[in-house]
Design an enzyme around this catalytic site. Structure first.
Site, short mmCIF file in Angstrom:
data_model
loop_
_atom_site.label_atom_id
_atom_site.label_comp_id
_atom_site.label_asym_id
_atom_site.label_seq_id
_atom_site.Cartn_x
_atom_site.Cartn_y
_atom_site.Cartn_z
N ASP A 483 0.85 -1.18 0.00
CA ASP A 483 0.00 0.00 0.00
C ASP A 483 0.89 1.24 0.00
O ASP A 483 2.07 1.17 0.32
CB ASP A 483 -0.84 0.03 1.28
CG ASP A 483 -2.21 -0.57 1.05
OD1 ASP A 483 -2.52 -0.89 -0.09
OD2 ASP A 483 -2.95 -0.73 2.04
N ASP A 791 -4.43 -2.62 4.82
CA ASP A 791 -4.90 -2.11 6.11
C ASP A 791 -6.42 -2.10 6.23
O ASP A 791 -6.95 -1.90 7.30
CB ASP A 791 -4.37 -0.70 6.37
CG ASP A 791 -4.76 0.29 5.29
OD1 ASP A 791 -5.55 -0.09 4.39
OD2 ASP A 791 -4.28 1.43 5.32
N ASP A 795 -8.66 -4.91 1.45
CA ASP A 795 -7.42 -5.62 1.18
C ASP A 795 -7.52 -7.09 1.53
O ASP A 795 -6.62 -7.86 1.20
CB ASP A 795 -6.27 -5.01 2.00
CG ASP A 795 -5.93 -3.61 1.54
OD1 ASP A 795 -5.68 -3.45 0.34
OD2 ASP A 795 -5.93 -2.70 2.36
#
Length: 1089
Positions: A483, A791, A795
């Protein structure tokens, strides 16, 4: 079997076990080797049984201690089923009774207890039975909160005295856990080794015969010394395993300790799940775990996954008609707040957790492979031991075995039965001891030992390991899909630019330059279209803002514009909320004003919201059509901000007719907020600086052969700017397709094209969960070992990893979602309901990602539960440390293999050659047991706990199928073994002449020679530990003083060995006393190696 979702919460594993696991078969049919399991995450039960049955095991309880206990898993599954059936039966009985007694049913009035107006029994009964009638009798949620002395807006006071009173009255949010196994259990398991049992029996027989023939003063030496050596091995093994068990227990406690926000005293505070009390007001957002039983205060599109308690894959909407929430369930969609009514053992989840214990066993691929190695070595060892036994028995009973004075040990018809039995027992003892040395029971356990050590150290490096196998798999990672926000950046956002009123506003909080109507609409949209909150202390002081970093930044900007959060929210009421969606990348809210006007506010990705706008507000408070010129102006603004590494967010709104909004609750829940004909209010740029040191961490990964790829939902230009800053992209010349690609472009490719393009992707912008999923899938098909960071709930698909099946949902009339399976061929065209697009992936059926890394600070519980490792500080540098530790695990195991195999080869060769040539072995049972202790337990402790070095990050990743024993290891192993065998054989056959003992008494000369062989062999192993530390480096002493455990074990072994020569009575271990100078000469000689 390790279930599909066997992480954290035990119910995942049991739910998987209820299936037959047949859909995994194709993934494992390619290999007939039972020890060749590439991933134990998804291995079916039959496959796990196969390698256990194929393993040569002399102590199953020790060998399989830290693997999954298949029988216990089945028992837990049965317990879970019974519990669910019991709960459902009670609930059904209640519903049946209430249906028959509706006319005359009377709920008992609340019974005051202590300082509160209701008892725990009444609360628990109402919640467990989902008794809406009782809730109404108590005055609904508002009446219940009054009985619990809770303000629904501000929560409880939260003072220590108040919390203590609530815990005393209603209990704490903990449940009794089954105690771990005691040290005595480990001692008992270590005792059950078949070879050790045989040695104990032989020791007892030898002891009885020795005392009978030689008297107790001299006769106890042989039997007693063997018994002592066996007991020492058992105790040391039990201590080592017990310490490991305690480490795992501590790590499991960390896994269960979830942190969440509650409202106390009007402000949101973060507390441990164990600190939740009855009466707490808990905000719930998508991805959260319901921390206790309770009732819904208010919610917006709130949907709960109750499969953990019901066993059914259904997602249930919660509203005023269905307000009851069960502990342990997950928030699948929407948001809301709940009032806690029961905690700990008074909840169904608490009862379930108290009735079972979670098995921490889990095989890892390396563990399975080492069991194969141990089995092969064991078969060779058994063959050699059997050959030695046969040769020695034949020589003994044919009269070819002689005593040290030259007399024949056995004469047919003349040797007494007791002496013959004693001689045979000694031969059997030697053969069994060879088996003890040759069958490396400690080899598979060395994996667990190094994993336990690494897990503990990784905690200090801000990484919490949820799955053992993830440690070793990280050593093989070839690519990391990371990310951007919070991982590569600090996640500390501030609004630094704004475009509003048709012009650029710098600084962004310059309210006087903005029209009052525009400011008013902006403040209304910011205050209402958020899941954050603002707390202003009554006595003044600094305002506290809570929420996600993006929400906090926008709320703080609103405060600078003059927003009074509570006042604005009180001026209008929320009609419908569309929570932020990772697919649509925007969230909205419909609010009703005091004059019955309806405003619909949207906030999200700038270019996506901009595309839905048909007008904008100018500096004169007039509405201007979004013509080509205006559109280009705002697009250029977005590009400029993105090029400066800013996250771009657009805020827009529209009016709506109140009469067009559904007026019944069921229709309202299905009403989609209009997202067309929007009026653009502002485009803002949020600055999120890169983390210090992230560029060095990325460079370190690239040097180690691990490619870092950024996968973000942000604008492609923003992603490009951050990637250049972090070093993921080397220069602007690299920032072209396919290195830099948008999610929708990647998604549009065919499967074959995706595989080809995935190899080159460095940055993917505007990616959805679907895109992340497809990228991971394509990379894995290309043979990559993929680590994915995430997070949020969106995801979970990639963390949980992609296979060919996934779950879709369809809405039933009862507000639940029933799952149906789609194949990958239907994937690209599948249109999922909004709730499923960012949630149902968590229950994906199929393979899981190689390594899922969740963020500990910003990560949701869903993401954490889907992960293998939690990065506690959300820092990419910590991810790199995990890679280092992963490689260290693999390297340490290789060190131990090299060390152990060298000992095996040397011990077996010297004993076989000596037995065949002379009829006796130079190393007796006690001496071999001492060598076994050095080799198995102490050797594993010394080598398996080597800390990682920078040298590890200059190697290429270890391939999945690469052999455990490399060419360098074979070279070291064969040279070391050849050296040891040569020295020992020379000492065995020419020792007397080399030591000038030709004229000494034969018995004494042989004893001195054998003592020197014993010393030489032990010192060989001690210094071989140094050689094994650095298999591929010339300086084996580099950094040795930093490993205090290694130095301590080597020092302890040396002291004990020298003590055996100088202190311990010679009769106990059948050696001759050596002078200190002789010991020193031996030591210096082998140091020279």
């Amino acid at each position: 079997m390790e279930g599909i979702n066997s992480k954290g919460s035990p119910y995942n594993r049991w739910r998987d076990l209820e299936g037959d696991g047949s859909h995994f078969g194709e993934a494992y049919d390619g290999s007939s080797d039972p020890f060749d399991i590439a991933s134990t995450k998804n291995a079916p039960i039959d496959r796990l049984r196969r390698w256990r049955q194929a393993a040569l095991v002399l102590n199953a309880s020790r060998r399989f201690r830290y693997t999954l206990h298949l029988k216990k898993e089945e028992e837990k599954r049965q317990t879970l089923r019974k519990f669910r059936v019991h709960v459902q039966a009670l609930r059904a009985a209640y519903l049946f009774q209430s249906a028959g007694d509706q006319t005359n049913e009377v709920t008992k009035p609340p019974v005051p207890r202590g300082d509160f107006g209701i008892s725990q029994d009444q609360l628990a009964l109402m919640t467990r039975d989902h008794n809406s009638v009782a809730l109404e009798e108590y005055g609904g949620v508002k009446g219940l909160s009054d009985l619990l002395k809770t303000n629904l807006d501000k929560g409880i006071h939260g003072e220590d005295a108040d919390l203590l009173a609530r815990r005393n009255m209603f209990g704490s949010n903990t449940y009794p856990q089954k105690r771990g196994r005691s040290f005595w259990m480990f001692l008992w398991e270590a005792w059950q080794d078949l070879t050790l049992v045989i040695l104990i029996i032989a020791a007892v027989a030898s002891l009885v015969l020795g005392i009978k023939t030689e008297g107790i003063k001299e006769g106890w030496y042989d039997g007693g010394s063997i018994a002592f050596a066996v007991i020492l091995v058992i105790v040391v093994t039990a201590i080592s395993d017990y310490r490991q068990s305690l480490q795992f227990q501590n790590l499991n406690e960390e896994k269960r300790n979830i942190h969440l926000e509650v409202v106390r005293g009007g402000r949101r505070v973060e507390v441990s799940i164990y600190d939740i009390v009855v009466g707490d007001v808990v905000p719930l957002n998508i991805g959260d775990q319901v921390p206790a039983d309770g009732v819904l205060i208010s919610g917006h599109s709130l949907a709960i996954d109750e499969s953990s308690m019901t066993g059914e894959s259904k997602i249930v909407h919660k509203d005023s008609k269905r307000p009851f929430l069960m502990s342990g369930c997950k928030v699948a969609d929407g948001s809301g707040t709940m009032l806690v009514t029961s905690v700990g053992i008074n909840t169904e989840w608490g009862l379930l957790m108290a009735s079972i214990s979670e098995d921490t066993g889990e095989e890892t691929p390396l563990q399975v492979r080492l069991n194969g190695v141990a089995t092969f070595i064991g078969i060779v060892g058994l063959t050699v031991a059997a050959a030695v036994l046969v040769v020695l028995l034949i020589r003994y009973f044919t009269g070819h075995t002689k005593n040290s004075d030259g007399t024949v040990q056995f004469r047919a018809g003349k040797t007494s039965l007791g002496d013959a039995v004693d001689g045979a027992i000694k031969i059997v003892t030697v053969a069994v001891t060879i088996v003890v040395v040759a069958v490396p029971e400690g080899l598979p356990l060395a994996v667990t030992l190094t994993l336990a050590y690494s897990m503990r150290k990784m905690m200090a490096d801000k990484a919490l390991v949820r799955r053992l196998s993830a440690c070793e798999t990280m050593g093989s990672a070839t690519t990391i899909c990371s990310d951007k926000t919070g991982t590569l950046t600090l996640n500390q956002m501030t609004v630094v630019e704004a475009y509003a009123g048709g012009k650029k506003i710098v600084p962004a909080d310059t309210a006087p330059y903005l029209p009052s109507v525009l400011v008013s609409l902006l403040i209304e949209g910011i205050a209402q279209n958020t899941n954050g909150s603002v707390y202003a202390p009554d006595g003044g002081g600094e305002v506290e803002v809570s929420g996600s970093p993006t929400e906090k930044a926008i709320l703080q900007w609103g405060i600078k514009l003059g927003m009074n959060f509570d006042a604005v929210r009180s001026e209008s009421s929320i009609v419908r909320v569309f929570p932020f969606n990772s697919e649509k990348k925007r969230g909205g809210v419909a609010v009703k004003l005091a004059d019955a006007q309806v405003h619909i506010h949207w906030k999200g990705a700038a270019e996506i919201v901009l595309a839905s706008c048909t007008q904008c507000m100018d500096s004169n408070e007039g509405l201007v059509g979004m013509d080509e010129e205006k559109l280009l102006f705002f697009k250029k603004a977005i590009e400029d901000m993105a090029a400066n590494s800013l996250r771009c967010v657009a805020i827009a709104y529209r009016t709506y007719d109140w009469n067009d909004i559904p007026n019944d609750e069921e229709s309202l829940t299905k009403w989609a907020l209009p997202e067309d004909e929007l009026i653009l209010l502002a485009v803002i740029g949020l600055k999120d600086p890169c983390r210090p040191g992230v560029k060095d961490a990325v460079q370190l990964c690239q040097n180690a052969g691990v490619k870092v790829r950024m996968v973000t939902g942000d604008n492609l230009q923003t992603a490009k700017a951050i990637a250049l800053e972090c070093g993921i992209l080397g220069s602007n010349a690299d920032a072209t397709e396919p290195n830099l690609i948008e999610g929708k472009s990647f998604r549009a490719l065919s499967d074959a094209q995706r595989e080809e393009v995935a190899e080159m992707i460095s940055v993917m912008g505007r990616s959805s969960p679907t895109d992340k999923l497809l990228l991971v899938q394509a990379l894995r098909k290309r043979g990559h070992v993929v680590a994915v960071t995430g997070d949020g709930t969106n995801d979970a698909p990639a963390l949980h990893e992609v296979y060919y099946d996934f779950i879709c949902s369809t809405v039933s009339f009862h507000g639940t979602y029933s799952y149906s399976r789609y194949t990958s061929s239907a994937y690209s065209g599948c249109h999922l309901p909004n709730i499923v697009k960012h949630w149902c992936w968590w229950d994906l059926i199929g393979a899981q990602a190689d390594i899922g890394l969740a963020m500990g600070i910003q990560g949701t519980e869903v993401a954490k539960e889907s992960s293998d490792i939690i990065i506690l500080d959300d820092n990419f540098a910590s991810v790199v440390k995990v890679v280092r530790w992963g490689r260290s695990v693999y390297a340490n195991i290789q060190k131990f293999i090299q060390f152990q195999l060298t000992v095996n080869v040397a011990a077996l060769v010297i004993n076989v050659v000596a037995a065949v040539s002379s009829g006796y072995v130079p190393l007796n049972a006690v001496q071999l047991l001492w060598v076994n202790l050095i080799m198995d337990t102490l050797g594993a402790l010394a080598l398996a706990t080597e800390p990682p070095t920078d040298h590890l990050m200059h190697r290429s990743p270890v391939g999945r199928r690469e052999p455990l024993i490399t060419n360098i290891m074979w070279r070291n192993l064969l040279l070391q073994a050849a050296y040891q065998v040569t020295v020992l054989l020379v000492l065995n056959f020419r020792g007397r002449s080399l030591l000038n003992l030709q004229h000494d008494d034969t018995a004494h000369a042989n004893k001195v020679k054998n003592t020197l062989i014993f010393n030489a062999f032990v010192f060989c192993q001690i210094f071989n530990e140094f050689n094994a530390r650095k298999p591929d480096e010339s300086n084996v002493f580099s950094g040795v003083t930093k490993n205090h455990l290694f130095m301590g074990i080597v020092g302890l072994t040396l002291v004990l060995q020298v003590s055996s020569d100088l202190v311990i009575p010679v009769h106990v271990i059948s050696i001759a006393k050596l002078s200190f100078s002789s010991c020193l000469v031996t030591l210096i000689f082998f140091c020279g190696r």
